[in-house]
Design a protein around this motif. Structure first.
Motif, short mmCIF file in Angstrom:
data_model
loop_
_atom_site.label_atom_id
_atom_site.label_comp_id
_atom_site.label_asym_id
_atom_site.label_seq_id
_atom_site.Cartn_x
_atom_site.Cartn_y
_atom_site.Cartn_z
N LYS A 19 0.83 -1.21 0.00
CA LYS A 19 0.00 0.00 0.00
C LYS A 19 0.86 1.26 0.00
CE LYS A 19 -3.81 2.28 2.41
NZ LYS A 19 -4.32 2.88 1.20
N LYS A 20 1.86 1.34 0.90
CA LYS A 20 2.70 2.52 1.04
C LYS A 20 4.15 2.14 0.76
CE LYS A 20 -0.19 4.36 4.78
NZ LYS A 20 -0.17 4.76 6.19
N PRO A 75 21.06 11.36 -4.69
CA PRO A 75 19.96 10.43 -4.45
C PRO A 75 18.61 11.12 -4.65
CG PRO A 75 20.88 11.15 -2.36
CD PRO A 75 21.74 11.75 -3.45
N PHE A 76 17.63 10.30 -4.99
CA PHE A 76 16.28 10.79 -5.30
C PHE A 76 15.29 9.88 -4.57
CE2 PHE A 76 12.49 11.48 -7.88
CZ PHE A 76 12.58 12.82 -8.24
N PHE A 77 14.31 10.47 -3.96
CA PHE A 77 13.34 9.69 -3.17
C PHE A 77 11.93 9.93 -3.69
CE2 PHE A 77 17.02 10.66 -0.69
CZ PHE A 77 17.32 9.47 -0.05
N ALA A 78 11.13 8.88 -3.69
CA ALA A 78 9.75 8.98 -4.15
C ALA A 78 8.85 8.19 -3.21
CB ALA A 78 9.62 8.45 -5.57
N ALA A 84 0.39 4.52 -6.95
CA ALA A 84 0.45 5.83 -7.61
C ALA A 84 1.53 6.71 -6.98
CB ALA A 84 -0.90 6.53 -7.51
N LEU A 85 2.26 7.45 -7.81
CA LEU A 85 3.27 8.38 -7.33
C LEU A 85 2.58 9.53 -6.59
CD1 LEU A 85 6.27 9.31 -7.31
CD2 LEU A 85 5.76 10.53 -9.44
N ILE A 86 3.00 9.79 -5.35
CA ILE A 86 2.42 10.86 -4.55
C ILE A 86 3.32 12.10 -4.57
CG2 ILE A 86 1.65 11.54 -2.23
CD1 ILE A 86 -0.06 9.33 -3.52
N ASP A 87 4.62 11.91 -4.31
CA ASP A 87 5.53 13.06 -4.23
C ASP A 87 6.96 12.57 -4.35
OD1 ASP A 87 6.30 15.70 -4.01
OD2 ASP A 87 5.72 15.92 -1.92
N THR A 88 7.88 13.50 -4.62
CA THR A 88 9.30 13.17 -4.73
C THR A 88 10.13 14.27 -4.08
OG1 THR A 88 9.58 14.31 -6.85
CG2 THR A 88 8.96 11.98 -6.93
N VAL A 89 11.38 13.93 -3.78
CA VAL A 89 12.34 14.92 -3.31
C VAL A 89 13.74 14.43 -3.69
CG1 VAL A 89 12.65 13.95 -0.98
CG2 VAL A 89 13.06 16.37 -1.37
N SER A 90 14.55 15.38 -4.13
CA SER A 90 15.95 15.10 -4.39
C SER A 90 16.72 15.75 -3.26
CB SER A 90 16.37 15.68 -5.73
OG SER A 90 17.75 15.47 -5.91
N ALA A 91 17.28 14.92 -2.38
CA ALA A 91 17.91 15.49 -1.17
C ALA A 91 18.92 14.52 -0.59
CB ALA A 91 16.84 15.79 -0.13
N SER A 92 19.85 15.09 0.15
CA SER A 92 20.79 14.29 0.93
C SER A 92 20.56 14.52 2.42
CB SER A 92 22.22 14.65 0.58
OG SER A 92 22.48 14.33 -0.76
N LYS A 93 19.59 15.35 2.75
CA LYS A 93 19.29 15.68 4.15
C LYS A 93 18.20 14.75 4.67
CE LYS A 93 21.28 20.01 4.64
NZ LYS A 93 22.66 19.67 4.63
#
Length: 105
Positions: A19-20, A75-78, A84-93
């Motif tokens: 689910k998540k 790195p890239f996080f989703a 379904a894709l909800i949101d993404t962030v490109s971060a090292s923090k």
């Protein structure tokens, strides 16, 4: 929960059967990706994240999975919910990734 390695071969199935889902896109040459791995593992094992599946996807060897999240940098996080894709962030923090994950809780 442990972090599961995923590839194009099983990525879609993992999205559909969990689910998540939080995905960390990385590359073997990416130093920040390697530095973030222990943090991602700790997040996956956190008690408040037990209903979330954590995946590691090599962005270089899994182009279909990379395209699904429109990966631009590493790195890239989703985050995905019900496939379904909800949101993404490109971060090292860690804080930025934690905020992203909190959208699933």
């Amino acid at each position: 929960m442990p972090v599961t390695k995923a590839s194009d071969a099983d990525f879609q199935e993992l999205l559909e059967t969990n689910k998540k889902v939080v995905v960390k896109y990385y590359a073997d040459w990416c130093g920040n990706c390697r530095l973030f791995s222990p943090k991602f593992k700790r997040m996956a094992e956190a008690e408040h994240n037990q209903d979330i599946t954590f995946l590691d996807v090599n962005a270089e060897t899994s182009p279909a999975a990379r395209k699904l999240a429109n990966v631009t940098t590493l790195p890239f996080f989703a985050i995905f919910e019900d496939g379904a894709l909800i949101d993404t962030v490109s971060a090292s923090k860690e804080e930025a990734v934690a905020q992203l994950i909190n959208r699933l809780n």
